[in-house]
Design a protein around this motif. Sequence first.
Motif, PDB file in Angstrom:
ATOM      1  N   GLU A   6      19.634 -16.053  41.986  1.00  0.00           N
ATOM      2  CA  GLU A   6      20.447 -16.162  43.203  1.00  0.00           C
ATOM      3  C   GLU A   6      20.276 -14.985  44.151  1.00  0.00           C
ATOM      4  OE1 GLU A   6      24.498 -16.981  42.207  1.00  0.00           O
ATOM      5  OE2 GLU A   6      23.996 -18.857  41.211  1.00  0.00           O
ATOM      6  N   THR A   7      19.958 -13.818  43.621  1.00  0.00           N
ATOM      7  CA  THR A   7      19.832 -12.645  44.483  1.00  0.00           C
ATOM      8  C   THR A   7      18.399 -12.406  44.956  1.00  0.00           C
ATOM      9  OG1 THR A   7      19.542 -11.210  42.555  1.00  0.00           O
ATOM     10  CG2 THR A   7      21.796 -11.511  43.372  1.00  0.00           C
ATOM     11  N   THR A   8      17.456 -13.179  44.449  1.00  0.00           N
ATOM     12  CA  THR A   8      16.045 -13.009  44.823  1.00  0.00           C
ATOM     13  C   THR A   8      15.777 -13.637  46.181  1.00  0.00           C
ATOM     14  OG1 THR A   8      15.459 -13.131  42.489  1.00  0.00           O
ATOM     15  CG2 THR A   8      13.680 -13.423  44.061  1.00  0.00           C
ATOM     16  N   ASN A   9      14.929 -12.972  46.950  1.00  0.00           N
ATOM     17  CA  ASN A   9      14.535 -13.451  48.263  1.00  0.00           C
ATOM     18  C   ASN A   9      13.916 -14.847  48.130  1.00  0.00           C
ATOM     19  OD1 ASN A   9      13.481 -13.857  50.787  1.00  0.00           O
ATOM     20  ND2 ASN A   9      12.160 -12.051  50.759  1.00  0.00           N
ATOM     21  N   GLU A  10      14.353 -15.781  48.964  1.00  0.00           N
ATOM     22  CA  GLU A  10      13.878 -17.157  48.874  1.00  0.00           C
ATOM     23  C   GLU A  10      12.383 -17.272  49.159  1.00  0.00           C
ATOM     24  OE1 GLU A  10      15.199 -21.548  50.433  1.00  0.00           O
ATOM     25  OE2 GLU A  10      16.657 -19.934  50.379  1.00  0.00           O
ATOM     26  N   ALA A  11      11.861 -16.453  50.056  1.00  0.00           N
ATOM     27  CA  ALA A  11      10.425 -16.479  50.353  1.00  0.00           C
ATOM     28  C   ALA A  11       9.615 -16.120  49.106  1.00  0.00           C
ATOM     29  CB  ALA A  11      10.100 -15.521  51.497  1.00  0.00           C
ATOM     30  N   LEU A  12      10.115 -15.181  48.322  1.00  0.00           N
ATOM     31  CA  LEU A  12       9.429 -14.796  47.093  1.00  0.00           C
ATOM     32  C   LEU A  12       9.426 -15.951  46.090  1.00  0.00           C
ATOM     33  CD1 LEU A  12       8.072 -12.383  45.607  1.00  0.00           C
ATOM     34  CD2 LEU A  12      10.319 -11.916  44.620  1.00  0.00           C
ATOM     35  N   LEU A  33      -9.689 -17.417  47.438  1.00  0.00           N
ATOM     36  CA  LEU A  33      -9.371 -17.959  48.751  1.00  0.00           C
ATOM     37  C   LEU A  33      -7.914 -18.413  48.804  1.00  0.00           C
ATOM     38  CD1 LEU A  33     -10.175 -18.892  51.589  1.00  0.00           C
ATOM     39  CD2 LEU A  33     -10.955 -21.043  50.563  1.00  0.00           C
ATOM     40  N   PHE A  34      -7.470 -19.088  47.761  1.00  0.00           N
ATOM     41  CA  PHE A  34      -6.084 -19.553  47.699  1.00  0.00           C
ATOM     42  C   PHE A  34      -5.109 -18.371  47.710  1.00  0.00           C
ATOM     43  CE2 PHE A  34      -2.377 -20.854  45.097  1.00  0.00           C
ATOM     44  CZ  PHE A  34      -1.872 -21.819  45.944  1.00  0.00           C
ATOM     45  N   LEU A  35      -5.379 -17.348  46.909  1.00  0.00           N
ATOM     46  CA  LEU A  35      -4.502 -16.173  46.878  1.00  0.00           C
ATOM     47  C   LEU A  35      -4.488 -15.453  48.222  1.00  0.00           C
ATOM     48  CD1 LEU A  35      -5.302 -14.792  43.314  1.00  0.00           C
ATOM     49  CD2 LEU A  35      -3.288 -16.089  44.046  1.00  0.00           C
ATOM     50  N   SER A  36      -5.634 -15.442  48.897  1.00  0.00           N
ATOM     51  CA  SER A  36      -5.720 -14.842  50.228  1.00  0.00           C
ATOM     52  C   SER A  36      -4.880 -15.633  51.236  1.00  0.00           C
ATOM     53  CB  SER A  36      -7.183 -14.789  50.665  1.00  0.00           C
ATOM     54  OG  SER A  36      -7.286 -14.340  51.979  1.00  0.00           O
ATOM     55  N   LEU A  37      -4.936 -16.953  51.135  1.00  0.00           N
ATOM     56  CA  LEU A  37      -4.114 -17.797  52.017  1.00  0.00           C
ATOM     57  C   LEU A  37      -2.623 -17.552  51.784  1.00  0.00           C
ATOM     58  CD1 LEU A  37      -6.069 -21.162  51.830  1.00  0.00           C
ATOM     59  CD2 LEU A  37      -5.780 -19.721  53.850  1.00  0.00           C
ATOM     60  N   PHE A  42       2.652 -15.322  53.443  1.00  0.00           N
ATOM     61  CA  PHE A  42       3.810 -14.496  53.104  1.00  0.00           C
ATOM     62  C   PHE A  42       3.445 -13.018  53.264  1.00  0.00           C
ATOM     63  CE2 PHE A  42       4.108 -18.417  50.624  1.00  0.00           C
ATOM     64  CZ  PHE A  42       5.384 -18.843  50.941  1.00  0.00           C
ATOM     65  N   PRO A  43       3.233 -12.575  54.516  1.00  0.00           N
ATOM     66  CA  PRO A  43       2.750 -11.200  54.728  1.00  0.00           C
ATOM     67  C   PRO A  43       3.746 -10.120  54.318  1.00  0.00           C
ATOM     68  CG  PRO A  43       3.324 -12.225  56.818  1.00  0.00           C
ATOM     69  CD  PRO A  43       3.431 -13.287  55.768  1.00  0.00           C
ATOM     70  N   ASP A  44       5.032 -10.450  54.323  1.00  0.00           N
ATOM     71  CA  ASP A  44       6.047  -9.446  53.990  1.00  0.00           C
ATOM     72  C   ASP A  44       6.357  -9.387  52.499  1.00  0.00           C
ATOM     73  OD1 ASP A  44       6.230  -8.894  56.702  1.00  0.00           O
ATOM     74  OD2 ASP A  44       7.871 -10.329  57.005  1.00  0.00           O
ATOM     75  N   GLU A  45       5.745 -10.255  51.719  1.00  0.00           N
ATOM     76  CA  GLU A  45       6.025 -10.321  50.280  1.00  0.00           C
ATOM     77  C   GLU A  45       4.827  -9.824  49.479  1.00  0.00           C
ATOM     78  OE1 GLU A  45       8.955 -11.182  49.086  1.00  0.00           O
ATOM     79  OE2 GLU A  45       9.717 -11.716  51.064  1.00  0.00           O
TER      80      GLU A  45
END
Length: 139
Positions: A6-12, A33-37, A42-45
């Motif tokens: 519940e306290t974890t960032n939803e984007a993560l 390639l997939f990990l790079s995408l 998610f540039p902030d994560e």
Amino acid sequence: TKRENETTNEALLVYRTVRDMNLSKLVAQDVQLFLSLLADLFPDESSPPKGHYPKEEAILKNVVKRHQLMYHDSWVLKVKQFYETTKVRHGIMLVGPSGGGKSCIFKCLKETLQESDGIQYKDVRFNPKSIRSQEMYGE
């Protein structure tokens, strides 16, 4: 899941879910390639940690020893990916070349979960050439 974090960032959580549910389906050449995408989406994560299942891993070690197999990290990763897939999918197919370890992965995970959960699991196998594609995949 969100309820367990519940306290974890939803984007993560979305990042981890998308990565974990798709990574095992990719061929080795496409993984980077997939990990790079994902990193671009998610540039902030930072990359979330992989799933950790200490109880199941301890049982898996015993199951592997019982079957006189080698507890190899890359093979254990495939077992974990298969386990994570079973948690979110109802019908699963293991595909790959002969001798690739599909049957051993399935058998060891099944025995691990039976011992962990105390439930007898049933698996159904069939020859895909014996039925029409529509029957196998749905119409």
